[in-house]
Design a protein around this motif. Structure first.
Motif, PDB file in Angstrom:
ATOM      1  N   MET A   1       0.828  -1.187   0.000  1.00  9.13           N
ATOM      2  CA  MET A   1       0.000   0.000   0.000  1.00  9.13           C
ATOM      3  C   MET A   1       0.877   1.257   0.000  1.00  9.13           C
ATOM      4  N   LEU A   2       1.876   1.310   0.854  1.00  6.01           N
ATOM      5  CA  LEU A   2       2.711   2.497   0.970  1.00  6.01           C
ATOM      6  C   LEU A   2       4.016   2.389   0.185  1.00  6.01           C
ATOM      7  N   ASP A   3       4.126   1.401  -0.697  1.00  9.34           N
ATOM      8  CA  ASP A   3       5.378   1.179  -1.414  1.00  9.34           C
ATOM      9  C   ASP A   3       5.816   2.399  -2.212  1.00  9.34           C
ATOM     10  N   ASN A   4       4.898   3.016  -2.934  1.00 12.54           N
ATOM     11  CA  ASN A   4       5.216   4.180  -3.747  1.00 12.54           C
ATOM     12  C   ASN A   4       5.629   5.366  -2.868  1.00 12.54           C
ATOM     13  N   VAL A   5       4.965   5.532  -1.745  1.00 13.47           N
ATOM     14  CA  VAL A   5       5.288   6.632  -0.833  1.00 13.47           C
ATOM     15  C   VAL A   5       6.663   6.403  -0.200  1.00 13.47           C
ATOM     16  N   ILE A   6       6.977   5.162   0.130  1.00 21.53           N
ATOM     17  CA  ILE A   6       8.285   4.846   0.714  1.00 21.53           C
ATOM     18  C   ILE A   6       9.396   5.106  -0.297  1.00 21.53           C
ATOM     19  N   LYS A   7       9.153   4.807  -1.577  1.00 24.42           N
ATOM     20  CA  LYS A   7      10.139   5.111  -2.609  1.00 24.42           C
ATOM     21  C   LYS A   7      10.371   6.617  -2.693  1.00 24.42           C
ATOM     22  N   LYS A   8       9.315   7.400  -2.631  1.00 23.41           N
ATOM     23  CA  LYS A   8       9.450   8.860  -2.671  1.00 23.41           C
ATOM     24  C   LYS A   8      10.215   9.358  -1.449  1.00 23.41           C
ATOM     25  N   TYR A   9      10.013   8.729  -0.318  1.00 20.53           N
ATOM     26  CA  TYR A   9      10.726   9.085   0.912  1.00 20.53           C
ATOM     27  C   TYR A   9      12.234   8.903   0.718  1.00 20.53           C
TER      28      TYR A   9
ATOM     29  N   LYS B   1     -12.054   0.161   2.635  1.00 21.70           N
ATOM     30  CA  LYS B   1     -10.603  -0.045   2.620  1.00 21.70           C
ATOM     31  C   LYS B   1      -9.904   0.810   1.569  1.00 21.70           C
ATOM     32  N   ALA B   2     -10.477   0.941   0.381  1.00 26.65           N
ATOM     33  CA  ALA B   2      -9.848   1.721  -0.693  1.00 26.65           C
ATOM     34  C   ALA B   2      -9.759   3.201  -0.314  1.00 26.65           C
ATOM     35  N   VAL B   3     -10.809   3.722   0.249  1.00 21.27           N
ATOM     36  CA  VAL B   3     -10.809   5.133   0.672  1.00 21.27           C
ATOM     37  C   VAL B   3      -9.822   5.332   1.811  1.00 21.27           C
ATOM     38  N   ARG B   4      -9.791   4.389   2.741  1.00 20.23           N
ATOM     39  CA  ARG B   4      -8.868   4.488   3.874  1.00 20.23           C
ATOM     40  C   ARG B   4      -7.414   4.470   3.395  1.00 20.23           C
ATOM     41  N   GLU B   5      -7.082   3.580   2.448  1.00 21.42           N
ATOM     42  CA  GLU B   5      -5.718   3.513   1.929  1.00 21.42           C
ATOM     43  C   GLU B   5      -5.329   4.795   1.197  1.00 21.42           C
ATOM     44  N   ARG B   6      -6.244   5.329   0.403  1.00 22.80           N
ATOM     45  CA  ARG B   6      -5.968   6.575  -0.316  1.00 22.80           C
ATOM     46  C   ARG B   6      -5.741   7.726   0.656  1.00 22.80           C
ATOM     47  N   ASN B   7      -6.534   7.789   1.711  1.00 18.99           N
ATOM     48  CA  ASN B   7      -6.374   8.849   2.705  1.00 18.99           C
ATOM     49  C   ASN B   7      -5.081   8.680   3.509  1.00 18.99           C
TER      50      ASN B   7
ATOM     51  N   LYS C   1       9.010   9.337   7.946  1.00 19.67           N
ATOM     52  CA  LYS C   1       8.887   7.963   7.437  1.00 19.67           C
ATOM     53  C   LYS C   1       7.415   7.592   7.313  1.00 19.67           C
ATOM     54  N   PRO C   2       7.010   7.120   6.129  1.00 17.76           N
ATOM     55  CA  PRO C   2       5.610   6.741   5.922  1.00 17.76           C
ATOM     56  C   PRO C   2       5.182   5.581   6.808  1.00 17.76           C
ATOM     57  N   THR C   3       4.009   5.706   7.366  1.00 11.28           N
ATOM     58  CA  THR C   3       3.463   4.664   8.223  1.00 11.28           C
ATOM     59  C   THR C   3       1.935   4.679   8.130  1.00 11.28           C
ATOM     60  N   ASP C   4       1.330   3.580   8.545  1.00 12.01           N
ATOM     61  CA  ASP C   4      -0.125   3.533   8.574  1.00 12.01           C
ATOM     62  C   ASP C   4      -0.637   3.404  10.006  1.00 12.01           C
ATOM     63  N   LYS C   5       0.200   3.774  10.964  1.00  8.18           N
ATOM     64  CA  LYS C   5      -0.169   3.688  12.377  1.00  8.18           C
ATOM     65  C   LYS C   5      -0.190   5.080  13.000  1.00  8.18           C
ATOM     66  N   VAL C   6      -0.922   5.218  14.062  1.00  7.31           N
ATOM     67  CA  VAL C   6      -0.942   6.452  14.837  1.00  7.31           C
ATOM     68  C   VAL C   6       0.136   6.350  15.892  1.00  7.31           C
ATOM     69  N   ALA C   7       0.908   7.422  16.056  1.00  6.09           N
ATOM     70  CA  ALA C   7       1.992   7.407  17.058  1.00  6.09           C
ATOM     71  C   ALA C   7       1.460   7.436  18.460  1.00  6.09           C
TER      72      ALA C   7
END
Length: 128
Positions: A1-9, A69-75, A122-128
């Motif tokens: 899901m975050l692969d593209n964002v991690i590459k940009k990072y 799920k799709a909307v959540r991943e996009r957000n 760093k991209p993540t899908d969790k809340v700190a």
């Protein structure tokens, strides 16, 4: 899901590191950056890093409540990109200032802002 964002990072880390390295090699001493420009960039670092982390956590709490799920991943991707952008702007400005006017102060600011980018963007899908 975050692969593209991690590459940009990682691409942003590489670009910033190369700019800092090029500034060390190029060593142009003929250009002088006004002191207020450095001050503005330092204040941007102090303001945008905590704000981006706070804003990301606030958005993630709302995003994780979304059922689709799709909307959540996009957000999640959008929230990560905004966080990276807010932290990357002063990081890149510091490295450009070091490239234009290489001195110890601007090198320190560029390295500190790069470390802050490494730690907090760093991209993540969790809340700190």
């Amino acid at each position: 899901m975050l692969d593209n964002v991690i590459k940009k990072y990682y691409v942003r880390i590489a670009i910033t590191a190369l700019t800092i390295f090029a500034g060390a090699i190029y060593a142009n001493q003929s250009v002088v950056v006004p002191p207020y420009v450095n001050t503005i960039v330092y204040l941007m670092i102090l303001a945008l890093v905590p704000y981006s982390v706070w804003n990301f956590n606030k958005k993630m709490k709302k995003i994780l409540e979304i059922e689709d799920k799709a909307v959540r991943e996009r957000n999640i991707i959008n929230a990560n990109m905004i966080k990276m952008l807010l932290i990357y702007v002063p990081t890149m400005l510091c490295s450009i200032i070091y490239f234009v006017e290489p001195n110890e102060s601007s090198l320190g600011a560029a390295l500190v802002s790069l470390i802050l980018f490494l730690l907090f963007a760093k991209p993540t899908d969790k809340v700190a």
